[in-house]
Each structure stands twice: as C-alpha cells, then as structure tokens.
Design a protein around this motif. Structure first.
Motif, mmCIF file in Angstrom:
data_model
loop_
_atom_site.group_PDB
_atom_site.id
_atom_site.type_symbol
_atom_site.label_atom_id
_atom_site.label_comp_id
_atom_site.label_asym_id
_atom_site.label_seq_id
_atom_site.Cartn_x
_atom_site.Cartn_y
_atom_site.Cartn_z
ATOM 1 N N THR A 285 0.831 -1.202 0.000
ATOM 2 C CA THR A 285 0.000 0.000 0.000
ATOM 3 C C THR A 285 0.868 1.255 0.000
ATOM 4 O OG1 THR A 285 -1.662 -1.258 1.196
ATOM 5 C CG2 THR A 285 -1.969 1.113 1.157
ATOM 6 N N VAL A 286 2.020 1.188 0.679
ATOM 7 C CA VAL A 286 2.943 2.331 0.679
ATOM 8 C C VAL A 286 3.345 2.680 -0.756
ATOM 9 C CG1 VAL A 286 5.298 3.069 1.256
ATOM 10 C CG2 VAL A 286 3.840 2.082 3.012
ATOM 11 N N SER A 287 3.618 1.677 -1.566
ATOM 12 C CA SER A 287 4.027 2.014 -2.932
ATOM 13 C C SER A 287 2.864 2.656 -3.703
ATOM 14 C CB SER A 287 4.633 0.813 -3.660
ATOM 15 O OG SER A 287 3.721 -0.222 -3.715
ATOM 16 N N ASN A 288 1.629 2.261 -3.408
ATOM 17 C CA ASN A 288 0.488 2.935 -4.031
ATOM 18 C C ASN A 288 0.374 4.379 -3.551
ATOM 19 O OD1 ASN A 288 -1.062 -0.155 -3.404
ATOM 20 N ND2 ASN A 288 -0.430 0.515 -5.441
ATOM 21 N N MET A 289 0.671 4.581 -2.269
ATOM 22 C CA MET A 289 0.630 5.952 -1.728
ATOM 23 C C MET A 289 1.670 6.822 -2.409
ATOM 24 S SD MET A 289 -0.014 6.295 2.314
ATOM 25 C CE MET A 289 1.280 5.225 2.833
ATOM 26 N N GLN A 290 2.835 6.223 -2.679
ATOM 27 C CA GLN A 290 3.888 6.987 -3.350
ATOM 28 C C GLN A 290 3.428 7.420 -4.747
ATOM 29 O OE1 GLN A 290 6.928 4.070 -2.689
ATOM 30 N NE2 GLN A 290 7.768 5.178 -0.925
ATOM 31 N N GLU A 291 2.682 6.548 -5.405
ATOM 32 C CA GLU A 291 2.156 6.910 -6.725
ATOM 33 C C GLU A 291 1.194 8.097 -6.617
ATOM 34 O OE1 GLU A 291 2.310 2.176 -7.863
ATOM 35 O OE2 GLU A 291 0.358 3.168 -7.762
ATOM 36 N N VAL A 292 0.396 8.083 -5.553
ATOM 37 C CA VAL A 292 -0.538 9.192 -5.335
ATOM 38 C C VAL A 292 0.244 10.473 -5.041
ATOM 39 C CG1 VAL A 292 -2.342 10.093 -3.789
ATOM 40 C CG2 VAL A 292 -2.396 7.686 -4.490
ATOM 41 N N ALA A 293 1.244 10.353 -4.151
ATOM 42 C CA ALA A 293 2.028 11.531 -3.747
ATOM 43 C C ALA A 293 2.751 12.134 -4.952
ATOM 44 C CB ALA A 293 3.027 11.139 -2.665
ATOM 45 N N GLY A 297 -1.450 14.213 -5.119
ATOM 46 C CA GLY A 297 -2.666 13.869 -4.362
ATOM 47 C C GLY A 297 -2.519 14.181 -2.876
ATOM 48 N N GLN A 298 -3.611 14.568 -2.261
ATOM 49 C CA GLN A 298 -3.609 14.958 -0.849
ATOM 50 C C GLN A 298 -3.916 13.724 -0.001
ATOM 51 O OE1 GLN A 298 -3.300 18.522 0.011
ATOM 52 N NE2 GLN A 298 -2.495 18.294 -2.082
ATOM 53 N N ILE A 299 -2.877 13.156 0.602
ATOM 54 C CA ILE A 299 -3.069 11.887 1.304
ATOM 55 C C ILE A 299 -3.502 12.083 2.751
ATOM 56 C CG2 ILE A 299 -1.914 9.770 2.108
ATOM 57 C CD1 ILE A 299 -0.051 10.126 -0.372
ATOM 58 N N ILE A 300 -4.574 11.411 3.106
ATOM 59 C CA ILE A 300 -4.981 11.316 4.507
ATOM 60 C C ILE A 300 -4.796 9.850 4.874
ATOM 61 C CG2 ILE A 300 -6.906 11.515 6.136
ATOM 62 C CD1 ILE A 300 -7.986 13.725 4.138
ATOM 63 N N LEU A 301 -3.840 9.601 5.740
ATOM 64 C CA LEU A 301 -3.483 8.217 6.049
ATOM 65 C C LEU A 301 -4.097 7.798 7.383
ATOM 66 C CD1 LEU A 301 -1.792 5.630 5.583
ATOM 67 C CD2 LEU A 301 0.172 6.830 6.574
ATOM 68 N N VAL A 302 -4.809 6.668 7.350
ATOM 69 C CA VAL A 302 -5.346 6.105 8.589
ATOM 70 C C VAL A 302 -4.534 4.846 8.870
ATOM 71 C CG1 VAL A 302 -7.425 5.409 9.838
ATOM 72 C CG2 VAL A 302 -7.621 6.923 7.838
ATOM 73 N N LYS A 306 3.348 2.371 13.901
ATOM 74 C CA LYS A 306 4.386 1.803 13.026
ATOM 75 C C LYS A 306 4.138 2.199 11.581
ATOM 76 C CE LYS A 306 5.434 -2.316 15.617
ATOM 77 N NZ LYS A 306 4.448 -3.379 15.766
ATOM 78 N N GLY A 307 2.883 2.170 11.186
ATOM 79 C CA GLY A 307 2.538 2.569 9.821
ATOM 80 C C GLY A 307 2.906 4.027 9.568
ATOM 81 N N ALA A 308 2.643 4.871 10.544
ATOM 82 C CA ALA A 308 2.962 6.301 10.395
ATOM 83 C C ALA A 308 4.476 6.497 10.248
ATOM 84 C CB ALA A 308 2.428 7.085 11.586
ATOM 85 N N GLU A 309 5.235 5.688 10.992
ATOM 86 C CA GLU A 309 6.693 5.766 10.939
ATOM 87 C C GLU A 309 7.240 5.365 9.571
ATOM 88 O OE1 GLU A 309 9.041 3.272 13.784
ATOM 89 O OE2 GLU A 309 7.705 4.333 15.199
ATOM 90 N N HIS A 310 6.595 4.360 8.970
ATOM 91 C CA HIS A 310 7.104 3.793 7.722
ATOM 92 C C HIS A 310 6.402 4.317 6.463
ATOM 93 C CE1 HIS A 310 8.582 0.896 10.721
ATOM 94 N NE2 HIS A 310 9.580 0.723 9.875
ATOM 95 N N ALA A 311 5.635 5.365 6.599
ATOM 96 C CA ALA A 311 4.817 5.807 5.455
ATOM 97 C C ALA A 311 5.653 6.343 4.295
ATOM 98 C CB ALA A 311 3.816 6.860 5.914
ATOM 99 N N GLU A 312 6.758 6.986 4.594
ATOM 100 C CA GLU A 312 7.675 7.463 3.559
ATOM 101 C C GLU A 312 7.059 8.406 2.539
ATOM 102 O OE1 GLU A 312 9.620 4.025 1.803
ATOM 103 O OE2 GLU A 312 10.012 3.250 3.828
ATOM 104 N N VAL A 313 5.915 8.982 2.854
ATOM 105 C CA VAL A 313 5.342 9.995 1.963
ATOM 106 C C VAL A 313 4.823 11.129 2.834
ATOM 107 C CG1 VAL A 313 4.588 8.485 0.075
ATOM 108 C CG2 VAL A 313 3.053 8.899 2.011
ATOM 109 N N GLU A 314 4.654 12.259 2.200
ATOM 110 C CA GLU A 314 4.075 13.359 2.946
ATOM 111 C C GLU A 314 2.564 13.247 2.914
ATOM 112 O OE1 GLU A 314 4.656 17.870 2.861
ATOM 113 O OE2 GLU A 314 6.593 16.968 2.288
ATOM 114 N N THR A 315 1.966 13.372 4.070
ATOM 115 C CA THR A 315 0.506 13.306 4.125
ATOM 116 C C THR A 315 -0.020 14.677 4.555
ATOM 117 O OG1 THR A 315 0.468 12.665 6.460
ATOM 118 C CG2 THR A 315 0.605 10.873 4.852
ATOM 119 N N VAL A 316 -1.252 14.990 4.196
ATOM 120 C CA VAL A 316 -1.838 16.225 4.731
ATOM 121 C C VAL A 316 -2.320 15.977 6.155
ATOM 122 C CG1 VAL A 316 -2.473 17.350 2.570
ATOM 123 C CG2 VAL A 316 -4.090 15.779 3.639
#
Ligand code: F6R
Length: 365
Positions: A285-293, A297-302, A306-316
């Motif tokens: 899913t992280v790689s899909n988020m990177q495609e959005v970023a 795209g304005q990412i809101i991550l739920v 640990k997930g927040a630590e490893h997200a590796e993308v900027e989220t709004v």
C-alpha cells in the motif's frame, strides 16, 4: 433519545464499544478462549463444500470482509455477491452449501429474495440480522443476531461493526472445526476479539482531530479511498458513508487497482484517504501511496504508529489508530471512517440522520 449527542448517528458511533462487547460476549466463551455459537448448526463445517454470501450496501461490505476471514481461517471458498445481482443471476449452487445473508433490518427485499433462492437450491441459510423478528430472521434456518440494539440513523454504523464481530466469530469457529487453526490460535483470536471494544474507545479519541480534517474534505468534489486486504472493504465503506451523508462523490478502490484507472483522477485537489494498518500488505500500500504523492494527491493516512513511521510519503493528515491485531483491524478502523463521513457532513450542513433520497429499510427492489 440522542442523549447528549447532536445526532443519532454520532450516538450510535459512540455506542459501538458497548454493543460490540455485548455481541462478542454472545459468541465467545471468554474464560476459555473459544468461540461458542449461540445456535446449533445443522451442518458440519468440515463437510461444507462452499459458502455464499449475499447482502446490500454496508451489510454487503461486512460480508466482503468476512470472505477474507473465512478464506484465511477456514480455507473454504467463499462467493460473495450484491443481493440484487445474486437473485437474478441463476447461480448454480452445490446442495449442502452454506448461504449467509447479512442485514440490519432483516427486511431488505433483494436480500430476502437471495435467501429464498438459496433455500430452493438446497443451501443451509444463516442470517446475520439485527432485528430478530424480521422476515429474513424468520425464513432462515439459523439466526445469528447482532446485538447492536435499534439503529435509528439511516447510515449504518453500529450494526456494521456488530456484523463484523459475528462474522469474525463464525470464521474462527469454522477454522477450528475444519482443523486449519489450532486451539492456541483460537485462543489468541478470541482474545483479540475481546480487545476490540477497548481499541474502539481509543479510536473514538481521534474525533476532534478528524473533525478538523473534515473541514478540508468538505471542500473536495471527489474523494478516493484506498485499502488492501480487509482494508479494501473498509475503504469502500468509507466512500459509501461519505457519499450518502455529505453528498460528496467518493469511490473506494483496492489499492492495487489504482494504476488500472483511478490514478488518472489524481491531482492536487484530490483527497485520497488510505486505510493501512501496519500489516502484511502494508508495504504494498505504501508504494500505491507513493504513486498518489508523486501526482500531488492529498493523502490522509489512517494507520497505526508503526505505519505512520514507515509511510515514507508526505501526508496532509495522519490519523493514528492503536496498534491492533490484524483480525480486528476492520472493526477498529470503521470508527475513523464513520467519523470522517459524519464530520464532513456536519461541515456541509446536510441532514446526517436522514440523508436525502435514502430509506432505513429498503423493502422494494
Ligand atoms: C448504508 C446503509 C445501507 C444498508 C443497506 C442494507 O449506510 O445503511 O447501505 O446497509 O440498505 O440494509 P440492511 O442491512 O437493512 O439489509
């Protein structure tokens, strides 16, 4: 009575820890770490050729989540269909199979017709229903009640999480009976289920943060929800709730489908809500988020810590959930997606408890 809540929907969202606890207590022998179903089953799980599930709307999405559980725990094939499609498709059914219908009201016309078709075709019919006196409950061979209590808000919330609790219990029972999970596994799963209400309470503490995120969402024309595995049905449920309450167009997609079409929609104005606990499919899913970023795209991550630590993308925005066992993640993550829809609708000034054009019980097809 809404108590001290502004809307029935909000009251029902807050009731969830209590009603999920009541429902799990009905299905689980907590002292011994075992599933204890409240009704005798007229079939043997080990001999079951297949499970079919039919339901509508939110209840369908509970069924779709259950498909993942039945396949994972019990290694049994599951067909799941929207009841209005199932009833007319003339699906061949192997006699002796199990048909599960899921319905809050127990009166949904298409779900009832699916039940009758399955009965005519030699299936054992098990209903997961919230209204025990309903037609669907009466006509089914086995009734597994959700103990959510009356649901007044048109948008289903507490009935959904209770449906998930019942279906997870059933899937664990099936897995144990079919020999794919051990007594120790069963014990761990039952304990995880027992923790769900506590985690839901923790999730509710994100309400103020979610209300502030909703201010931005209320300005969007379209919102995309992404999830993988059991987070995929929760993404779809998030999109369904948002559109029915706020009238903002929303779509829930399997994260891996992004590049097969919906990625074309993404620009700087597009909020993308990603439901991604730090589980086995998180990295994907992280790689899909990177495609959005990469497309603004304005990412809101739920996610969890640990997930927040490893997200590796900027989220709004990041909504941090407690770190929960994978099996109960769909139950706990339902809370933030309900609150997102609720607060966006409140921002928009729509009628949260009585959205336009919708009826609580759909007794016509
Ligand atoms: C959405 C919603 C509907 C119902 C659907 C099925 O919030 O409430 O999608 O889930 O109409 O209704 P029941 O569960 O009564 O069969």
């Amino acid at each position: 009575d809404k108590g001290n809540h502004k809307h029935f929907m909000l009251k029902e969202i807050y009731e969830q820890p209590e009603v999920v606890a009541r429902t799990t207590a009905h299905y689980l022998d907590m002292a011994n770490g075992k599933v204890r179903l409240p009704a005798e089953l007229p079939f043997d799980w080990a001999a079951l050729p297949r499970i079919s599930i039919a339901a509508c709307g939110t209840a369908y999405l509970a069924g779709l989540t259950a498909k993942y559980w039945f396949e994972r725990f019990a290694r049994i094939q599951v067909d799941i269909d929207i009841a209005s499609e199932f009833r007319y498709r003339e699906t061949p059914m192997v006699p002796g199979g199990l048909m599960i219908v899921v319905s809050q009201s127990g009166e949904t016309a298409d779900t009832l017709a699916s039940l009758r078709y399955a009965k005519e075709n030699g299936q054992h019919v098990l209903a997961v229903v919230n209204v025990p006196t309903s037609t669907i409950a009466r006509e089914s061979h086995i009734v597994m009640p959700t103990l959510a209590g009356p649901e007044i808000g048109v948008a289903s919330t507490k009935a959904f999480t209770c449906q998930l609790a019942v279906l997870a219990s059933l899937a664990i029972a099936a897995g144990k009976a079919r020999g794919f999970i051990s007594g120790a596994d069963e014990d761990a799963l039952v304990r995880a289920m027992m923790e769900a209400p506590r985690y839901m309470n923790e999730a509710l503490k994100q309400e103020d943060h979610i209300a502030s995120i909703a201010k931005g969402l209320s300005k969007a024309r379209d919102v995309l929800y992404l999830g993988r595995g059991t987070s995929y049905p929760i993404a779809m449920e998030g999109a369904l709730k948002l559109k029915e309450l706020s009238y903002i167009h929303a779509e829930g997609y399997a994260a891996g489908e992004l590049k097969h079409g919906p990625i074309a929609l993404i620009d700087e104005t597009m909020p993308v809500i990603v439901i991604a606990p730090f589980d086995k499919v998180y990295e994907k899913t992280v790689s899909n988020m990177q495609e959005v970023a990469a497309r603004g795209g304005q990412i809101i991550l739920v996610t969890d810590e640990k997930g927040a630590e490893h997200a590796e993308v900027e989220t709004v925005a990041t909504i941090v959930m407690p770190d929960v066992p994978a099996t109960i993640a769909p139950i706990v993550y339902s809370v933030p997606i309900q609150l997102i829809a609720y607060h966006t609708a409140v921002e928009m000034g729509t009628d949260v408890d009585q959205p336009r054009n919708l009826a609580k019980s759909v007794t016509v097809e």
